[in-house]
Design an enzyme around this catalytic site. Structure first.
Site, mmCIF file in Angstrom:
data_model
loop_
_atom_site.group_PDB
_atom_site.id
_atom_site.type_symbol
_atom_site.label_atom_id
_atom_site.label_comp_id
_atom_site.label_asym_id
_atom_site.label_seq_id
_atom_site.Cartn_x
_atom_site.Cartn_y
_atom_site.Cartn_z
ATOM 1 N N ASP A 86 0.807 -1.213 0.000
ATOM 2 C CA ASP A 86 0.000 0.000 0.000
ATOM 3 C C ASP A 86 0.844 1.269 0.000
ATOM 4 O OD1 ASP A 86 0.757 -0.911 2.548
ATOM 5 O OD2 ASP A 86 -0.853 0.180 3.563
ATOM 6 N N GLU A 153 -0.599 -2.300 5.196
ATOM 7 C CA GLU A 153 0.390 -2.215 6.272
ATOM 8 C C GLU A 153 0.325 -0.872 6.972
ATOM 9 O OE1 GLU A 153 3.905 -0.911 8.286
ATOM 10 O OE2 GLU A 153 3.331 -0.161 6.308
#
Length: 424
Positions: A86, A153
């Site tokens: 991400d 994350e």
């Protein structure tokens, strides 16, 4: 043949096209996706795994957009290599010709600029390259290799979501979990340590309730802006006055919001804050102090009701297992030589990767690799301006130099995996 020469020759004999991976890295960098929205990143990674001439079993949509590839190659250790996917709500200002111009709606529906300001694009690319290289080396190792691409994350939810989403009903439980992170350090360098490697993190949203009214009549109100200001200032004393100077703690207020215009006293204020610790007792002391201070300031200000303190994210303390980390250190020391630091400082940043191991009581090892151009690093260090002039992760200027950063990340993943899977 010596172990270090053996590793050198093994990796040299398994050639991969780094030009193609540099192009892939630029693609990921210019097409970032926010946490929980990593659909295209995961799809691109899955497509690339399918193109590798190997028998990777591919499992998609685990805990959101999580992806795992499994390469079975006889008996031996099961090793999991992990990368996160991400990006962040940051407007890129690097000036690169492949800089992100992407905007996306976040989970609150607000349009935000998006940038890979933490290097997860480098992590994904390095793991895909390592997956190909290790597949080409199947005759040199035995066991089961898992390459895992984790979503979300940055919001501390991805690893747990994959576990809760049935990860280990789809793939084998690994004997150990390995991961890495590109950092603002000299490109080509590697750092690791036994024990604590990254901090625990707790984030909170605190809502303070006042009594709104006309800006000309503050005596008829309970001003939440003044209350919030008092809370913020008092919070700054926790580390300086309540934590032992020999212990580590960070308390950061990253957001304070109240009101919409200048002549109206709002009825509430919202604080968003983050805490970093590396010791469980210190963490408890800091969190208790936050609650005490917030509630005390509300009472002193005559707040209309109790404050609302909500935990928004929580990262575990990342601890490198002594046994497997020492084995990784031996391999890194032989392969990288003086580019490897076996006693790097514990990072104040945080990660959730260890949940992939701790959920089954399995050991983990995590390391850092540098992404700052070597000449730039040396010149800046000689001027004594590393802290001022080298952009860190999450900065709009954060831009790892592609090489030797990518090659170092690929080498590190392969060397670490072969430490436990290489044929005798």
């Amino acid at each position: 043949m010596s172990p270090e020469k053996d590793l050198d020759s093994l990796l040299s004999s398994s050639h991969i096209d780094f030009d193609r991976y540099e192009t892939l890295y630029k693609h990921f960098h210019s097409h970032p996706e926010l946490s929980l929205q990593e659909a295209q990143t995961a799809s691109t990674a899955a497509s690339h795994l399918k193109l590798i001439n190997a028998s990777y079993e591919i499992h998609t949509s685990i805990g959101g957009h999580g992806l795992a590839g499994v390469l079975r190659n006889g008996t031996g250790k099961t090793v999991l290599l992990r990368a996160d996917m991400d990006a962040l709500p940051v407007k890129e200002d690097t000036g690169l010709d492949y800089a992100s111009k992407v905007t996306m709606r976040d989970n609150d529906g607000i349009v935000k600029p998006v940038m890979h300001a933490c290097g997860h694009d480098m992590h994904v690319t390095a793991l895909l390259a390592a997956a190909e290289r290790l597949a080409k080396m199947k005759n040199s190792w035995s066991g089961t290799l898992i390459v895992l691409f984790q979503p979300n994350e940055e919001r501390a939810g991805g690893a747990q979501a994959m576990v809760d989403g049935g990860l280990y009903s789809k793939i084998p439980i690994p004997d150990l979990v390995l991961g890495q992170h590109v950092m603002a350090r000299k490109a080509g360098s590697i750092g690791c340590r036994v024990g604590n490697i990254m901090s625990q993190a707790d984030s909170f949203k605190i809502t303070l309730f006042g009594r709104g009214g006309h800006g000309s009549m503050p005596h008829r109100t309970v001003d939440p802006v003044v209350l919030a200001a008092s809370v913020v200032m008092k919070l700054q004393t926790i580390v300086s006055r309540e934590v032992d100077p020999d212990q580590f703690a960070v308390v950061t207020v990253g957001s304070l919001q109240a009101g919409q215009t200048e002549n109206i006293i709002a009825d509430r204020a919202e604080i968003r804050m983050n805490v970093r610790t590396q010791d469980r007792e210190v963490r408890q002391r800091v969190l208790s102090a936050i609650c005490r201070i917030v509630k005390g300031e509300c009472e002193a200000s005559g707040a209309t009701k109790e404050p609302l303190i909500e935990e928004t994210t929580k990262f575990p303390l990342s601890v490198n297992d002594k046994s497997i980390t020492k084995s990784v250190h031996e391999s890194f020391g032989r392969f990288f030589g003086n580019r490897f630091d076996p006693d790097t400082a514990c990072s104040t940043a945080s990660e959730d990767y260890s949940i992939l191991g701790s959920s089954n009581g399995k050991p983990c090892c995590f390391w850092f690799f540098g992404g700052v151009d070597e000449k730039t690093w040396d010149e800046t260090k000689n001027r004594g301006r590393l802290a001022e002039d080298i952009p860190v992760n999450h900065s709009p200027f954060f831009a790892p130099v592609i090489q030797p950063t990518l090659k170092t990340g690929v080498d590190a993943l392969c060397v670490a995996a072969l430490t436990f899977m290489r044929n005798s």
